[in-house]
Structure formats: C-alpha cells, structure tokens
Design an enzyme around this catalytic site. Structure first.
Site, PDB file in Angstrom:
ATOM      1  N   GLU A   1       0.833  -1.204   0.000  1.00 38.54           N
ATOM      2  CA  GLU A   1       0.000   0.000   0.000  1.00 38.54           C
ATOM      3  C   GLU A   1       0.869   1.255   0.000  1.00 38.54           C
ATOM      4  O   GLU A   1       1.996   1.237   0.490  1.00 38.54           O
ATOM      5  CB  GLU A   1      -0.897   0.013   1.244  1.00 38.54           C
ATOM      6  CG  GLU A   1      -1.942  -1.085   1.207  1.00 38.54           C
ATOM      7  CD  GLU A   1      -2.828  -1.132   2.449  1.00 38.54           C
ATOM      8  OE1 GLU A   1      -4.000  -1.484   2.299  1.00 38.54           O
ATOM      9  OE2 GLU A   1      -2.358  -0.815   3.550  1.00 38.54           O
TER      10      GLU A   1
ATOM     11  N   CYS B   1       2.567  -2.613  15.385  1.00 39.35           N
ATOM     12  CA  CYS B   1       2.461  -2.231  13.973  1.00 39.35           C
ATOM     13  C   CYS B   1       1.737  -3.308  13.179  1.00 39.35           C
ATOM     14  O   CYS B   1       2.086  -4.493  13.267  1.00 39.35           O
ATOM     15  CB  CYS B   1       3.865  -2.008  13.420  1.00 39.35           C
ATOM     16  SG  CYS B   1       3.905  -1.752  11.638  1.00 39.35           S
TER      17      CYS B   1
ATOM     18  N   CYS C   1       3.608   8.574   0.992  1.00 38.84           N
ATOM     19  CA  CYS C   1       4.159   7.573   1.917  1.00 38.84           C
ATOM     20  C   CYS C   1       4.258   6.247   1.159  1.00 38.84           C
ATOM     21  O   CYS C   1       3.244   5.723   0.700  1.00 38.84           O
ATOM     22  CB  CYS C   1       3.221   7.460   3.116  1.00 38.84           C
ATOM     23  SG  CYS C   1       3.686   6.196   4.304  1.00 38.84           S
TER      24      CYS C   1
HETATM   25  N1  SAH Z   1      10.136   0.329   9.401  1.00 36.90           N
HETATM   26  C1  SAH Z   1      10.277   1.746   9.409  1.00 36.90           C
HETATM   27  C2  SAH Z   1       9.284   2.480   8.544  1.00 36.90           C
HETATM   28  C3  SAH Z   1       7.837   2.052   8.563  1.00 36.90           C
HETATM   29  S1  SAH Z   1       6.835   2.489   9.933  1.00 36.90           S
HETATM   30  C4  SAH Z   1      10.244   2.253  10.836  1.00 36.90           C
HETATM   31  O1  SAH Z   1       9.907   1.482  11.732  1.00 36.90           O
HETATM   32  O2  SAH Z   1      10.589   3.399  11.073  1.00 36.90           O
HETATM   33  C5  SAH Z   1       6.719   4.238   9.971  1.00 36.90           C
HETATM   34  C6  SAH Z   1       6.453   4.780  11.374  1.00 36.90           C
HETATM   35  O3  SAH Z   1       5.144   4.396  11.854  1.00 36.90           O
HETATM   36  C7  SAH Z   1       7.437   4.229  12.406  1.00 36.90           C
HETATM   37  O4  SAH Z   1       7.880   5.249  13.267  1.00 36.90           O
HETATM   38  C8  SAH Z   1       6.581   3.227  13.143  1.00 36.90           C
HETATM   39  O5  SAH Z   1       7.082   2.921  14.402  1.00 36.90           O
HETATM   40  C9  SAH Z   1       5.249   3.934  13.179  1.00 36.90           C
HETATM   41  N2  SAH Z   1       4.127   3.044  13.523  1.00 36.90           N
HETATM   42  C10 SAH Z   1       4.039   1.721  13.325  1.00 36.90           C
HETATM   43  N3  SAH Z   1       2.864   1.242  13.805  1.00 36.90           N
HETATM   44  C11 SAH Z   1       2.203   2.291  14.325  1.00 36.90           C
HETATM   45  C12 SAH Z   1       0.940   2.441  14.955  1.00 36.90           C
HETATM   46  N4  SAH Z   1       0.132   1.401  15.139  1.00 36.90           N
HETATM   47  N5  SAH Z   1       0.583   3.674  15.365  1.00 36.90           N
HETATM   48  C13 SAH Z   1       1.391   4.745  15.166  1.00 36.90           C
HETATM   49  N6  SAH Z   1       2.589   4.669  14.565  1.00 36.90           N
HETATM   50  C14 SAH Z   1       3.009   3.451  14.151  1.00 36.90           C
END
Ligand code: SAH
Length: 385
Positions: free
Chosen positions: A116, A149, A135
């Site tokens: 996505e 996540c 994004c």
């Molecule tokens: N793997 C990379 C990029 C993808 S996630 C990383 O971890 O940075 C992008 C951002 O979204 C990251 O900071 C991640 O921790 C955050 N994220 C993941 N799940 C989330 C959630 N359920 N609520 C809010 N932010 C979340």
C-alpha cells in the site's frame, strides 16, 4: 492478530533480518542506469536519443501509456512497452479520506504480493507551507516484528525492487498532476519511507529509488533530498552507510522508548542494537549530513508515556554534545485491529511534551491523517478486497 508483546522482555525473539529469496519483477526502465537505458534502445535497433525521449515521457510528463508518446514513432511504441516497461504494479483498490485529500492505494505486484501507499495533500497552515507527501512501501510485509504495527504482524514476504518503489511515487505524482486531488494540479513535494517495510533492510533498492527521485529531469524526478525521509527501526551499520552516500535525505529513527528494557519489547531489533548505539548513529548521521534527525516516538497509553520516560528521553538525546540535531516527533498510537493498546490520554501527552520542551528538546505531534481508512502510520496491512 492482537498487538501484544511477542515475547516476555529478555526472552529470545523471532527476528527475521533478511528477505526470503527475492522473486524479482522483470527489469524495468526505472531499474536501468542512464547508459543501460541507451544500450537498451540501441539493442532494439533505435537511435540513442530515443532513451532521452522515453525518460522525458516517463519521469517528466508522467505519460505511462504508449499512445501519449507522440514524439516517438508510432510503430515502435508498443515494442518499447513490451521490452522495457513491464507492468510492475497494478492498482486493485483505492480509498479516500479527508475529503479526497488523502488517498490510500492497494497495489498488486507481479507475483501477487500486496503493498500500500498513501498520498496526503496538506493546505498551507499557520505553521506550515502547502505540501503533498507520498508515503511509500519498501517491502511487502516487514520482518521487524514491532508488536504495535499492523505490517509487523504478518512477517516479511519480500523486498520491493527500485522500480516497484518508484512506481508508487510516479502514480501519486500522476494523480496530482492530473488534478485528481482537491486543490488543483500539483506536485509531490515530500516522500516518506513510512509505508510497509523496513527501508534499510532493503538498502540497495531503496537507494536506487532515492537516486531516481533526486536525479534531475529527464532521467529522474528532480526532487530535493531533504524532502525525502527514510524512517528506520535503527539498523546501525546501514545508518552509517547512508551517512556516507552524499545524498542528505532526512533520517527518522523510530525510537519509541528511551530505555533498553522497554525498547527490547516495542522494537525487537533493539536486542541487537541498543538505544545508546542507535542514538549515536543518528547523531553521527545528523553531524555528517547537517540534517536534523527526527526521533519518532509513538505515544502508547501507560506503556511508554510516563513523565519519567519523557525526562529520560531528554537525557538520552542530550548526552551527545551538540544535541540540537534532534527533533522529537510524537505519534499518537493508531491501534491495530484487536490491539490491547490505545493512544495516550491528551493530558498525559501534553505533560510529555511539556517535559521535553522544558529541557529544550524540539517536539511536534504527528497528525493522524487517514486513520479512518487504515491509512495512518503503522496501519498498513494489505489484504485483497
Ligand atoms: N520500518 C520503518 C518504517 C515504517 S513504519 C520504521 O519502523 O521506522 C513508519 C512509522 O510508523 C514508524 O515510526 C513506526 O514505528 C510507526 N508506527 C508503526 N505502527 C504504528 C501504529 N500502530 N501507530 C502509530 N505509529 C506506528
């Protein structure tokens, strides 16, 4: 799957660091270097200037169908498509939110993998200029297994190719230039690698995409490196490698906890590279690139939002001499389906902000664009519809 800790703190965690054998898509124009593109058109019996024309159509005019390529010979257009422009991504669903200013797209890749991307247009506000952020996903699934996540719950399917990553951006750019979003025709100003996957675990393809994005027209999109944000769980050797690339992209470090005990649980790769090591790597990145690093911190109620953790976070960031290189970005948790965790209460969040600011740490709160279409940070979990 419920978002629960995957293991008791201190116990062995099932980490997946490398992608399974990659099912490569066919080579695409985007994946070729400039010389390779020239060689490719010559191999098909055409003159070298055709390469320039194709790149102009593809990256500059965002013309992706052969009937739009009016400066190329009509009888050669289909040959170019067949040989050099295989279909990399197919849109299978699109959801809109925020009165059309947020679009989430579900893509099917050649092997059936799903990813996505989310396009978000922001008007000019009191503290910000108008911008449009794309994004993008860098992997199908993710192997980092962060328990909050959505993507992390399904494990890693495979790395995306450079072409598959850039196509997500090109699609957003095309939708914008064709005026498909409210506000009239526009351009993508920012790219964030915050979709599915851990970009630094797919380093080569991600760097290939970054190079294509910053390459001036007609061979690339001519974007500024500072408008590109690579977000990582903190793969220390890769952060160091990125610092040496000479392309000063913005780095975002998903810290989420200032202490190893909690971070081991929230970001399992922390068992490999500790808080101090990742913060050091981020600091070196900032020093070398002269770019401020964004420290991402999800606010999870009663898990990492205590006042003492705000104080500890400030201390951890201030340890390194000139610590003005850091900027904390608080992200209210977007609960994934079945999650036992929720976002912090506003009053608790306000106190967290106050404590950081009192210690001179710059802090902002991330908006939760697209949360009603599961398009907000950490909610991307592609399933066919
Ligand atoms: N793997 C990379 C990029 C993808 S996630 C990383 O971890 O940075 C992008 C951002 O979204 C990251 O900071 C991640 O921790 C955050 N994220 C993941 N799940 C989330 C959630 N359920 N609520 C809010 N932010 C979340």
């Amino acid at each position: 799957m419920p978002a629960q800790p995957l293991a008791e703190p201190g116990k062995e965690l099932p980490l997946v660091f490398t992608a399974p054998k990659r099912r490569k898509p066919a080579a695409h124009w985007i994946d070729l270097g400039i010389d390779e593109r020239i060689a490719a058109v010559q191999r098909l019996g055409h003159q070298k200037f055709r390469a320039q024309q194709l790149s102009h159509q593809w990256f500059e005019r965002l013309a992706h169908t052969p009937d739009e390529w009016t400066d190329l010979p009509a009888n050669a257009r289909q040959q170019f498509v067949d040989e050099l422009f295989p279909t990399l991504v197919t849109e299978i669903n699109q959801q809109r939110a925020d009165r059309g200013a947020t679009i989430k797209t579900l893509w099917k890749l050649h092997d059936g993998s799903l990813v996505e991307s989310v396009l978000m247009r922001y008007g000019a506000g009191e503290h910000s200029a108008a911008r449009t952020t794309m994004c993008v996903s860098s992997q199908a699934g993710c192997g980092m297994a962060c328990p909050f996540c959505a993507t992390g719950q399904g494990g890693l399917q495979r790395n995306l190719s450079t072409g598959e990553i850039v196509m997500q951006v090109l699609d957003g750019a095309r939708k914008l230039s064709r005026g498909e979003l409210p506000g009239g025709p526009g351009r993508v100003s920012n790219i964030v690698f915050m979709g599915m996957g851990e970009p630094l675990a797919n380093y080569k393809a991600v760097m290939g995409a970054v190079r294509t994005l910053v390459e001036p027209a007609p061979n690339g999109l001519g974007m500024s490196a500072r408008g590109i944000t690579v977000s990582t769980v903190g793969l220390v050797p890769r952060i160091e490698q990125l610092a040496g690339e000479g392309i000063p992209v913005t780095l975002a470090l998903s810290l989420h906890a200032p202490d190893d005990e909690l971070r081991d649980e929230l970001v399992p790769i922390n068992t490999r590279w500790k808080v101090d090591e990742v913060v050091d790597a981020a600091w070196h990145y900032a020093e070398k690139t002269r770019r401020r690093v964004s420290i991402e911190y999800i606010m999870i109620k009663d898990i990492n939002d205590q006042p003492e953790r705000a104080d500890l976070l400030a201390r951890v960031l201030k340890k390194r001499g000139d610590w003005g290189w850091f900027h904390v970005n608080l992200i209210p948790l977007n609960p994934t389906p079945g999650s036992i965790w929720t976002a912090s209460d506003p009053a608790v969040e306000a106190e967290f902000v106050r404590r950081l600011q009192a210690r001179g740490v710059p802090v902002t709160i991330r908006d939760t664009r697209g949360s009603d279409i599961d398009g907000a940070c950490g909610q991307l979990a592609a399933t066919a519809v």
